[in-house]
Structure formats: C-alpha cells, structure tokens
Design an enzyme around this catalytic site. Sequence first.
Site, PDB file in Angstrom:
ATOM      1  N   TYR A   1     -90.745  -5.386 -24.840  1.00 32.67           N
ATOM      2  CA  TYR A   1     -90.595  -5.391 -26.296  1.00 32.67           C
ATOM      3  C   TYR A   1     -90.638  -6.829 -26.817  1.00 32.67           C
ATOM      4  CZ  TYR A   1     -88.500  -4.495 -30.899  1.00 32.67           C
ATOM      5  OH  TYR A   1     -88.259  -4.418 -32.246  1.00 32.67           O
ATOM      6  N   GLU A   2     -89.901  -7.723 -26.145  1.00 28.50           N
ATOM      7  CA  GLU A   2     -89.862  -9.124 -26.579  1.00 28.50           C
ATOM      8  C   GLU A   2     -91.239  -9.770 -26.452  1.00 28.50           C
ATOM      9  OE1 GLU A   2     -85.210  -9.722 -25.146  1.00 28.50           O
ATOM     10  OE2 GLU A   2     -86.842 -10.716 -24.059  1.00 28.50           O
ATOM     11  N   LEU A   3     -91.925  -9.512 -25.338  1.00 25.45           N
ATOM     12  CA  LEU A   3     -93.238 -10.127 -25.116  1.00 25.45           C
ATOM     13  C   LEU A   3     -94.258  -9.627 -26.135  1.00 25.45           C
ATOM     14  CD1 LEU A   3     -94.425 -12.172 -23.196  1.00 25.45           C
ATOM     15  CD2 LEU A   3     -95.107 -10.311 -21.686  1.00 25.45           C
TER      16      LEU A   3
END
Length: 278
Positions: free
Chosen positions: A217-219
């Site tokens: 999700y962060e990437l």
Amino acid sequence: MVSVSMLQSRLNRYTRDLTSLENKKSSYIKSESDSLKKINDANRAIQRTKSESTIRTKTATISKEQKKIADLKKKQAGISSDISKKQTDINKTQIELTKANEYEQRKIMDNQKKELEAIRLSQAVAIDSNSTSLEKASDEVKQYDVFISHANEDKDYVNELVLALKSEGINIWYDSDSVGWGKSIRRSIDDGLRYSRFAIVILSPHFISESKYWTGYELDGLFVKEGAHGEQVILPIWHNITADQMQEYSLSLSDRLALNTAINTVDDIVNNLIKLLR
C-alpha cells in the site's frame, strides 16, 4: 473452459494408466523371452538325444511355446496401440492444462492491475482534491523530511536507523511514533506519504512478501506521488536481499540506484540523506 484442477486430475489419471500399460507390456516381453529360452533349450535337448520319447516331449514344448509367443505378440500389438492412444490423450491434456494455466494467470494479473489502478486513482484523487486545502493549512500540518517504509520483521535495523536520523534533527514519519492508539492506520500512512519530502524504503525479503499488505500500500502511494509531482521521492535501501529477488519483485525498483546495508553503514545512509535535504 475446464478448470485447472480437473485437467490436472485427468492428466494424473492418464499418467497412471500409461504406467500400468507399459508395465503390462514389459511383462509380455519378458514372457516372450522366457518362451524363446524354453524353445532354444528344447532344440538343444533334441540335438543331444536319440530318445524318441524325449524328442516328442521337446517337440511338444516347442509347439506350445511358439503358440504362446504368437499370442504374446498379438497382446503386445494391442497394448502398444493402447499406449499410443493414451500418450495422445496425455499430450492433448497437457496442452489444455497449459492453456488453462495461462488463462488463470491472465485473470489474476488483470485483477491485480485493476486493484492497483483503483488504489492509484483513489490516491491521485485524494492528492488533487486536497492540494488547495493543504496550501492554506500548511502551517497547521506537520511536515516530514522522510517517511520510513519497512516490514515489521526488520524493526531491529530500522529502529537503529531511526535513532540515528533523529539525532541529526531529521523529522521523520515512523509508524511506531506516528500511528497513535485508536487512530486509523490507513489515514496515518496517507498523511505520512502526503507530507513527507522523501521516503526511505527498506527492501527486504519480508518487505516483498506477498502477505504484506501495508508495504505494498505504501509503495503504491509513493509511485503515485512520484508520478503526480514528477520528482524523486523513493530512496531504496536493500536489506538482506539479492538482485534476483529484487528483479522478480519489481524491475523498475531493481533498476534504481540503492544503498545496501551489507555495504553502507547507518552513518553512510544518514549522511546521504542530509545531502539530499540541503
């Protein structure tokens, strides 16, 4: 289209059938060899004896074994035909199975692309819709020099890096500090991604694991941010990971110049970040 599991089951059944047929053919060939040996033995006995009784017995044995060989040859011809048909069935099923696997893989990839596009679209919309309000509230919103993206299993190393960054006065977003009790993890991460100038991404076998939702999700959010602003955001660090593992995970990430914890010390990483922040 027939399912992969059904085709695999069919292929396994055909393979077992083929093995059984080949074993049966081998037993026929052995029986034929045994009969030929008996015929040869009988012929040698006839040549060595003058006894009419022995000659009659051995001649009868030869006749019996010749009939047996003729019968075995017919059986071998029949079973060879069955083997050929079964091999054709196996080849056909293998082709169907390959096509079914390719179809399933395409479906999975298409679904993953749709999910990723939905995430990117939602994050891009969020960035666009909040851009004006962010400018007005810039004094009220906490800004970060760097966002730390990592897997929980790498906390020991990440904690050491975070302490070194803080000691240099670098303002960081770090989940252990920034996600408070009862707060929304997703919203906290979105704020960290949105208000951070850079993002250090600790790429490790744990980070690239398929079971890791938040690292992915962060990437995804970081790629959206780079695409929206046209500026470098992601600062990759390889941690206990090989080039082959990185290429399998992401060709675009594996091509970026990264620091490596096997070569670069924590001080090296901190100093490199300080140069970027100036």
